[in-house]
Design a protein around this motif. Structure first.
Motif, mmCIF file in Angstrom:
data_model
loop_
_atom_site.group_PDB
_atom_site.id
_atom_site.type_symbol
_atom_site.label_atom_id
_atom_site.label_comp_id
_atom_site.label_asym_id
_atom_site.label_seq_id
_atom_site.Cartn_x
_atom_site.Cartn_y
_atom_site.Cartn_z
ATOM 1 N N ARG A 56 -4.964 -9.438 -3.535
ATOM 2 C CA ARG A 56 -5.722 -8.376 -4.206
ATOM 3 C C ARG A 56 -4.933 -7.072 -4.217
ATOM 4 N NH1 ARG A 56 -12.086 -7.110 -3.590
ATOM 5 N NH2 ARG A 56 -12.125 -8.707 -5.222
ATOM 6 N N GLY A 57 -4.196 -6.790 -3.153
ATOM 7 C CA GLY A 57 -3.381 -5.582 -3.144
ATOM 8 C C GLY A 57 -2.307 -5.614 -4.216
ATOM 9 N N SER B 206 -11.020 -11.524 -8.483
ATOM 10 C CA SER B 206 -12.384 -11.672 -7.988
ATOM 11 C C SER B 206 -12.770 -13.146 -7.988
ATOM 12 C CB SER B 206 -13.366 -10.869 -8.856
ATOM 13 O OG SER B 206 -13.311 -11.328 -10.197
ATOM 14 N N THR C 248 -7.321 -7.022 -11.731
ATOM 15 C CA THR C 248 -8.406 -7.336 -10.806
ATOM 16 C C THR C 248 -8.310 -8.795 -10.384
ATOM 17 O OG1 THR C 248 -9.931 -7.931 -12.601
ATOM 18 C CG2 THR C 248 -9.940 -5.628 -11.850
ATOM 19 N N VAL D 168 -2.375 -7.400 -7.043
ATOM 20 C CA VAL D 168 -3.020 -7.331 -8.351
ATOM 21 C C VAL D 168 -3.479 -5.895 -8.653
ATOM 22 C CG1 VAL D 168 -4.977 -8.141 -9.711
ATOM 23 C CG2 VAL D 168 -3.693 -9.748 -8.298
ATOM 24 N N SER D 169 -4.011 -5.203 -7.664
ATOM 25 C CA SER D 169 -4.418 -3.810 -7.872
ATOM 26 C C SER D 169 -3.227 -2.933 -8.212
ATOM 27 C CB SER D 169 -5.128 -3.274 -6.623
ATOM 28 O OG SER D 169 -6.318 -3.997 -6.362
ATOM 29 N N ALA D 170 -2.076 -3.206 -7.564
ATOM 30 C CA ALA D 170 -0.868 -2.447 -7.888
ATOM 31 C C ALA D 170 -0.407 -2.703 -9.308
ATOM 32 C CB ALA D 170 0.244 -2.803 -6.900
ATOM 33 N N HIS D 171 -0.791 -3.847 -9.885
ATOM 34 C CA HIS D 171 -0.469 -4.159 -11.284
ATOM 35 C C HIS D 171 -1.591 -3.745 -12.233
ATOM 36 C CE1 HIS D 171 2.655 -6.594 -9.394
ATOM 37 N NE2 HIS D 171 3.218 -6.743 -10.571
ATOM 38 N N HIS D 172 -2.541 -2.925 -11.742
ATOM 39 C CA HIS D 172 -3.663 -2.420 -12.551
ATOM 40 C C HIS D 172 -4.552 -3.557 -13.062
ATOM 41 C CE1 HIS D 172 -1.508 1.384 -12.464
ATOM 42 N NE2 HIS D 172 -0.447 0.771 -12.960
ATOM 43 N N GLU E 64 -16.736 -11.227 -1.473
ATOM 44 C CA GLU E 64 -15.932 -10.021 -1.262
ATOM 45 C C GLU E 64 -15.325 -9.989 0.128
ATOM 46 O OE1 GLU E 64 -14.830 -7.369 -3.094
ATOM 47 O OE2 GLU E 64 -15.465 -8.590 -4.789
ATOM 48 N N ARG F 96 0.806 -1.214 0.000
ATOM 49 C CA ARG F 96 0.000 0.000 0.000
ATOM 50 C C ARG F 96 0.841 1.267 0.000
ATOM 51 N NH1 ARG F 96 -4.789 -1.305 4.448
ATOM 52 N NH2 ARG F 96 -5.829 -2.965 3.251
ATOM 53 N N TYR G 146 -6.546 -7.998 -21.851
ATOM 54 C CA TYR G 146 -6.162 -8.544 -20.556
ATOM 55 C C TYR G 146 -5.827 -10.024 -20.709
ATOM 56 C CZ TYR G 146 -7.683 -4.410 -17.970
ATOM 57 O OH TYR G 146 -7.808 -3.140 -17.475
#
Length: 470
Positions: A433-434, A444, A442, A436-440, A405, A312, A387
């Protein structure tokens, strides 16, 4: 207008410099100075234009009257009469003697200015201590002077006393007064317009002073329109909303961490306290072993917390091209515990990312799937809309839609997860998830005929490049 004192350091006794420190005052001062310069230039030009216009009118009218008087043979008129504002008429010889004149002109020559032989008409201004006269002098034709005066030049003067606006400094004073009034009006308009424009800024500043870390729910007033101030207010409110959400997440995270660490710490404290209070009744070896196990669990939780915090806050390492198909095949082949893994990879799915972090994500998803699967785990890959999509599907009990979730929240562990992995920290999926989000991308959980289906989407390298060029 507000000013602040500005004193050079170490220069005692030097004159104090004043400068306006408010935007409103600075804009007003700049507007006043620029207006003064512009209106001064306009005033100078207007002054010259008015003078030239009035003088040209006098010269044109006096020239017309003088030439007309010549046609009337002024040399035969003892006292010429005029009915226009050009009331000074004189007929003189080459020695300056006035041979005929109007009543207002008298017998004192208006001027000694004579036109040259090649130019019959001249204009001029003659001034005495009492008055200034704008006049036109016309040389009589050579034929007339030859016939009547043996070639001696004779002249006709026609003019008038200059209007007061030209004879003194009245025009300059009026122009200066107009310049001052227009500059003052421009400064007042700038003061009013800037004040009205910055009024929302004062409201925003007052509201900002009320916002504190303990209460981030307040929002700045948003003025109507789409100007810079309105956009700033909207952007700031969005930033405050994100900040409030982040602070709430941090508070919730801190609360959950405290709760998760309290249990092993309390258990460790209780065992050690029993060992100290009842040394003869407690098996020290067993107590130390239990304390070591609890410490290892605490160590694992703290390590996971540090990993989540780094994701983060820490700037990630520069990404590198990664063949996602080869990486998935390698990690799938390395899973030797639990249910077998069947893999269907795809070639040419190149992404940009951190290899170590993505290995951690794939390993966590595969370990969870192998732990919960009954017979097998299926891993498949595909390309969809720029993707790379990785599906990890097990044939276990699955996850209820209302929990899909929740499992990505820190320290959230479902009953099946606690049963199959009692020593887990509940941070694995949150970390995934953190990352993956940093790699733009998703991560789920989507519908599946049986078991749980984790779907990982990561942008392909060509998508990243095209986005970077936009």
């Amino acid at each position: 207008m507000k000013f602040q004192k500005e004193e050079p350091p170490g220069e005692e006794g030097m004159p104090v410099q004043l400068r306006p420190y408010s935007i409103r005052a600075r804009f007003t001062l700049v507007t006043a100075v620029l207006s003064l310069i512009v209106f001064t230039l306009i005033g100078i030009g207007l002054d010259f234009a008015i003078r030239i216009r009035i003088q040209d009118g006098i010269f044109a009218e006096s020239q017309r009257l003088a030439t007309s008087w010549i046609d009337w043979q002024p040399y035969a008129a003892p006292q010429p009469v005029t009915t226009t504002r050009i009331d000074l008429l004189q007929f003189t010889d080459s020695h300056g003697r006035v041979l005929a004149a109007s009543r207002a002109a008298g017998h004192v020559p208006i001027s000694t200015l004579h036109p040259p032989p090649d130019d019959r008409i001249r204009h001029g201004i003659s001034c005495t201590p009492e008055r200034c006269v704008a006049f036109t002098v016309v040389r009589l034709p050579l034929l007339q002077t030859t016939m009547l005066w043996s070639g001696e030049p004779h002249f006709v003067y026609a003019g008038m006393v200059q209007p007061p606006i030209l004879s003194g400094h009245r025009l300059e004073w009026l122009t200066g007064l107009g310049i001052a009034l227009m500059s003052a009006l421009s400064a007042w308009v700038a003061w009013w317009v800037v004040g009205r424009t910055l009024r929302p800024v004062a409201e925003i500043r007052a509201r900002t002073a009320e916002i504190t870390v303990s209460d981030l729910s307040l929002r700045l007033p948003q003025p109507p329109g789409r100007d810079e101030i309105a956009q700033l207010a909207r952007t700031t409110n969005r930033t405050l909303a994100r900040l409030e959400e982040a602070v709430n997440q941090q508070r919730q995270f801190a609360s959950v961490v405290s709760h998760e660490l309290r249990t092993p710490v309390s258990a460790l404290y209780t065992r050690l306290e029993e060992a100290v209070l009842y040394p003869d009744e407690v098996d020290l070896r067993e107590t130390v072993a239990a304390a070591l196990s609890t410490t290892e669990r605490m160590h694992a939780i703290i390590n996971d917390i540090l990993v989540l915090a780094r994701i983060r806050t820490v700037i990630p390492a520069p990404p590198e091209p990664i063949d996602l198909g080869a990486l998935v095949a390698e990690e799938s082949a390395g899973q030797v515990n639990g249910a077998p893994v069947r893999t269907r990879t795809a070639a040419g799915l190149i992404i940009l990312g951190n290899r170590i972090q993505l290995i951690g994500v794939l390993n966590n998803l595969l370990v969870n799937a192998c732990r919960h699967a009954q017979t097998t785990v299926d891993v498949s890959m595909a390309r969809a809309g720029g993707y790379a999509v990785v599906n990890v599907v097990d044939d276990g009990a699955g996850i209820a839609p209302e929990d899909r979730e929740r499992v990505f929240e820190p320290f959230v562990r479902l009953a099946d997860g606690r049963r199959l992995d009692p020593g887990g920290s509940g941070l694995g999926l949150a970390i995934c998830r953190g990352i993956v989000s940093a790699h733009h991308g998703t991560l789920s959980i989507e519908d599946s005929p049986r078991g749980a289906r984790f779907v990982l989407r990561l942008p392909l390298m060509e998508t990243n490049r095209s986005t970077a060029h936009v």
